[in-house]
Design an enzyme around this catalytic site. Structure first.
Site, PDB file in Angstrom:
ATOM      1  CG  ASP A  63       7.322   1.868  -0.343  1.00  0.00           C
ATOM      2  OD1 ASP A  63       6.755   1.027   0.386  1.00  0.00           O
ATOM      3  OD2 ASP A  63       8.089   2.738   0.100  1.00  0.00           O
TER       4      ASP A  63
ATOM      5  CG  ASN B  53       5.412   2.706   3.190  1.00  0.00           C
ATOM      6  OD1 ASN B  53       6.449   2.281   3.701  1.00  0.00           O
ATOM      7  ND2 ASN B  53       5.351   3.880   2.575  1.00  0.00           N
TER       8      ASN B  53
ATOM      9  CG  ASP C  48       9.525  -1.883  -1.868  1.00  0.00           C
ATOM     10  OD1 ASP C  48       9.189  -0.753  -2.262  1.00  0.00           O
ATOM     11  OD2 ASP C  48      10.271  -2.081  -0.884  1.00  0.00           O
TER      12      ASP C  48
ATOM     13  CD  GLU D  35      10.725   7.916   0.255  1.00  0.00           C
ATOM     14  OE1 GLU D  35      11.038   6.775   0.596  1.00  0.00           O
ATOM     15  OE2 GLU D  35      10.985   8.938   0.922  1.00  0.00           O
TER      16      GLU D  35
ATOM     17  CG  ASN E 141      11.248   4.148  -1.838  1.00  0.00           C
ATOM     18  OD1 ASN E 141      12.174   4.949  -1.855  1.00  0.00           O
ATOM     19  ND2 ASN E 141      10.168   4.341  -1.111  1.00  0.00           N
TER      20      ASN E 141
ATOM     21  CG  ASP F 219      15.800   3.519   3.004  1.00  0.00           C
ATOM     22  OD1 ASP F 219      15.380   3.723   1.855  1.00  0.00           O
ATOM     23  OD2 ASP F 219      15.453   4.201   3.985  1.00  0.00           O
ATOM     24  CG  HIS F 220      12.812   0.892  -0.283  1.00  0.00           C
ATOM     25  ND1 HIS F 220      11.580   0.309  -0.092  1.00  0.00           N
ATOM     26  CD2 HIS F 220      12.801   2.031   0.447  1.00  0.00           C
ATOM     27  CE1 HIS F 220      10.855   1.056   0.719  1.00  0.00           C
ATOM     28  NE2 HIS F 220      11.569   2.114   1.064  1.00  0.00           N
TER      29      HIS F 220
END
Length: 270
Positions: free
Chosen positions: A147, A149, A218, A34, A7, A247-248
């Site tokens: 991802d 989530n 993930d 994303e 991501n 941030d991933h």
DNA sequence: ATGGCGTGGCTGCCACGA
């Protein structure tokens, strides 16, 4: 064969980090999520110049998924998750490459919970469950990565009590994820590292990465044929420490080469 | 409990993320 899911949180803002990581990690197939870029603003040329075939499904401002391959042409089999013709969010892309089927997905976040975004998440997961069921029994290896989530268990979050009201850790989302696993899919990272704390996301604030205050959301799910070839799996944390990082961090697996058939059997025994 | 940070889009903010 190395397959990764990443991501990137904005493909254009993240392009230098992505290209640096591709050169370093040398993945064969990469699913990106994303993109945060409309279809016409995807950086196709620099990615092709790095040696990858690429397909993508963009969307202005939010969402967006892509797939990269340096082991041959991607044969797209699907874009968009079936089951709701009114769903216009770019969150699913699927292709055949190198003898395997790869699905790249960006599952809705679902916050705030409760609310319409949470309802959308659960509906999306039900549709994913239905679709993945059609892929599981394929003879070919299938890798459904992205991802998700979803934080599957307490082992996948640094401080479970901080996440108990979050849509990533809700009992329903976790049950829906478990329901997919119950079809027979293998969570590659957890399968090879049953007791280890492994995270793929760390907040930008409060020095989360430095404190390893992360979560594992993930995932790479494997059908039987893919699981048979699983050699290694993990999260490549290196790019998370770079300037202008997502941030991933990328999660990855290594699959054994297809076993030679027929006439090679004899020579292998010698 | 709240807020913290970052991205992209269209202009001094807003929506969204996890």
């Amino acid at each position: 064969m190395k397959i990764a899911t990443y991501n990137v949180n904005g493909i254009n803002g993240r392009l230098p980090v992505l290209l640096k990581w591709l050169a370093l990690a040398q993945p064969d197939i990469v699913c990106l999520q994303e993109l945060k870029a409309p279809q016409e603003k995807f950086p196709e040329t620099p990615i092709r110049d790095a040696g990858y075939d690429v397909i993508w499904h963009g969307q202005s401002r939010w969402n967006g998924v892509a797939m990269l391959s340096r082991i041959g042409e991607l044969h797209e089999t699907r874009r968009g998750l079936p089951g709701d013709p009114r769903d216009e969010q770019s969150r699913y892309i699927e292709a055949a490459v190198g003898g395997i089927l790869v699905a790249g997905l960006y599952l809705p976040n679902g916050n705030p919970w409760p609310g319409p975004k949470y309802d959308y998440k659960l509906q999306w997961m039900a549709r994913l469950d239905t679709h993945l069921e059609t892929l599981f029994d394929l003879k070919a290896p299938v890798v459904a990565c992205g991802d998700y989530n979803v934080i599957p268990t307490d082992l996948d979050v640094y401080k479970p009590e901080n996440w108990k009201d979050d849509a990533l850790f809700s009992p329903e989302a976790r049950a829906a994820f478990q329901g997919i696993l119950d079809q027979g899919w293998t969570d590659a990272i957890r399968h090879l590292h049953p007791d280890e704390r492994i995270y793929s996301f760390w907040d930008y604030w409060r020095r989360s990465y430095e404190r390893n205050a992360g979560i594992r959301i993930d995932h790479l799910l494997l059908n039987k044929a893919a699981a048979k070839r699983l050699k290694a799996a993990g999260v490549d944390t290196r790019p998370r420490g770079w300037e202008k990082s997502s941030d991933h961090a990328p999660a990855w697996i290594e699959l054994a080469d297809e076993r030679p058939k027929g006439k090679n059997e004899r020579t292998r025994r010698c």
